[in-house]
Design an enzyme around this catalytic site. Structure first.
Site, mmCIF file in Angstrom:
data_model
loop_
_atom_site.group_PDB
_atom_site.id
_atom_site.type_symbol
_atom_site.label_atom_id
_atom_site.label_comp_id
_atom_site.label_asym_id
_atom_site.label_seq_id
_atom_site.Cartn_x
_atom_site.Cartn_y
_atom_site.Cartn_z
ATOM 1 C CG LEU A 157 -1.827 -1.177 1.451
ATOM 2 C CD1 LEU A 157 -2.792 -0.885 2.589
ATOM 3 C CD2 LEU A 157 -2.569 -1.545 0.184
ATOM 4 C CE LYS A 194 5.646 -2.537 2.061
ATOM 5 N NZ LYS A 194 4.624 -2.500 3.096
ATOM 6 C CB CYS A 210 6.487 1.752 5.384
ATOM 7 S SG CYS A 210 4.789 1.317 5.786
#
Length: 465
Positions: free
Chosen positions: A164, A218, A274
């Site tokens: 995302l 990721k 993140c």
């Protein structure tokens, strides 16, 4: 799946953790037609979500949440026992923050969430990890599941990482650019293909792989994006030394399809919840595994990124004649990027706080993140508009590239400040237009632009920054 009448039904879904990832995923699953129950240990968050109130800013999510809470398709609870009894597929979406004493990820939340799901299962289920974790975590979680399953119940744990982008999370969930399924059997892959039938039908590619590879996707993606940002920031130092323009250079590089233009914007650098913690967790895990090339590279990426904050501070100092003591500084931007109110590890707030510690009177404005910023940095001054933030300022810093700052009228701003000095920490302004309106403009990796009057006074003698 069958209902009480023996009729076929769609799988029911639980989402464990209703933060940024979980709340978005739960609403998107409801939009795809599933019955969804979100679970969180925070009763205040559950109450807010149950009323259709999103406790953070994400475009498009409030509307989606209200729509499906209103129909009953989406519910929220603190009762994980009831949620696991209700659902067939359980998405683990809890946070994995950086540990307070090291760069390693804190896995206690994901371990506890997995344990609680396994312990309370009343029928066979599929546990799907979406949290970003160090490689090797999922294998350990499989052991936790095995140790806690009730007698007669079976469950499979697989990994399905999220990708995302804050500000575009709803779009990225409903129409992802890829779906990664890690460690699946034929049965669990079929179940996930059912869950994601809509995006798959619309062309989203499905990549099936082993658990370790899925865990690495990721963090590797984030590490690569962070490396691109730090690369162009490192090159901006070369541009500054020779009088080149790093933005034009990035434009030229971006035409190479092997490179691309995204994430090649020199400036204040990356932040948020993140990229910083994920590259540090990967750095830590790589070192544990003896993969020192990766850990050494990421160390440099991190260091370059942090140096950009000092560079912007240096620009502010230079604009104020070497000292910001008792100078008024207007800071435009608090979020780490536009279209979010996320201020975790925000470079903008880091710079603002550092200048305040040097004695400056700092006032911050952000279209969405002012309230979030004030909770973390209450000692800073805050304004309810850009105009109020820069009133009487000796220097203005643009530190988040919100459209209202990019498109601001430099002549209107000029009437509000004490001195027309602006530091464009995101290389997002039209420097020539601002200079034409009387501003002295400092940027990253580009020659500063002086107003006509300042250039005349200095007879054109102006060092590259």
């Amino acid at each position: 799946m069958t209902n009480d009448n023996g009729e076929q039904r769609a799988p029911r879904i639980s989402v464990i953790g209703t933060g940024y990832l979980g709340a978005t995923h739960a609403a998107a699953m409801a939009e795809m037609g599933f019955e969804v129950i979100g679970v969180d240990t925070d009763p205040n968050k559950v109450d807010a979500l149950s009323q259709g109130i999103v406790p953070f800013y994400e475009p498009g999510l409030p509307e989606l949440l209200r729509k499906h809470v209103g129909t009953g398709q989406l519910r929220f609870t603190t009762d994980i026992e009831a949620a696991t009894a209700f659902a067939d597929v359980h998405f683990v979406c809890v946070g994995t923050p950086q540990q307070s004493t090291s760069f390693a990820a804190n896995l206690s939340y994901v371990e506890d969430a997995t344990r609680q799901v396994a312990k309370h299962l009343t029928h066979d289920g599929l546990i799907v990890g979406k949290s970003t974790v160090p490689v090797g975590t999922a294998a350990r979680l499989r052991g936790i599941v095995h140790e806690n399953l009730p007698a007669g119940v079976t469950a499979e744990l697989v990994w399905n990482p999220e990708f995302l982008r804050e500000g575009k999370a709803v779009q990225d969930t409903l129409a992802p650019d890829r779906l990664v399924l890690g460690g699946t059997t034929a049965a669990s892959e079929a179940m996930l293909r059912t869950v994601y039938a809509e995006p798959i039908a619309n062309g989203t590619p499905v990549l099936v792989m082993d658990l370790p590879t899925a865990e690495l996707v990721k963090v590797s993606a984030n590490a690569f994006l962070a490396t691109k940002i730090s690369f162009i920031n490192a090159i901006s130092e070369v541009c500054a030394a020779v009088g080149a323009d790093v933005t034009l250079l990035a434009d030229a590089l971006g035409h190479d399809v092997r490179i691309g233009r995204q994430f090649l914007n020199a400036g204040l650098g990356f932040g948020g919840g993140c990229l910083p913690k994920d590259i540090r967790a990967l750095m830590h895990r790589s070192s544990e595994l003896g993969a020192h090339s990766a850990s050494d590279l990421l160390q440099q990426v991190d260091e370059i990124n942090m140096r950009q904050r000092q560079l912007v501070i240096d620009h502010a100092l230079a604009a104020c004649g070497g000292s910001v003591l008792n100078r008024r500084i207007g800071v435009l931007g608090a979020a780490f990027k536009p279209d979010t109110d996320d201020v975790r590890d925000s470079p903008a707030l880091n710079v603002a706080a550092a200048l305040q510690l040097r004695g400056a009177q700092v006032t911050v404005f952000d279209p969405q993140a002012t309230t979030s910023a004030a909770r973390i940095f209450p000692a800073l001054g805050y304004a309810d508009s850009a105009a109020t933030a820069i009133q009487g300022a000796d220097v203005v810093l643009v530190l988040t590239e919100w459209p209202e700052f990019v498109d601001a009228d430099p002549r209107e701003f000029a009437a509000l400040v004490k001195a027309q000095n602006i530091v464009d920490g995101r290389n997002c302004l039209d420097g020539q237009a601002w200079a034409a309106a009387g501003w002295n403009v400092r940027t990253i990796g580009r020659a500063p632009v002086q107003s006509a009057s300042a250039a005349s006074a200095s007879q054109g003698a102006y060092a590259f920054a």
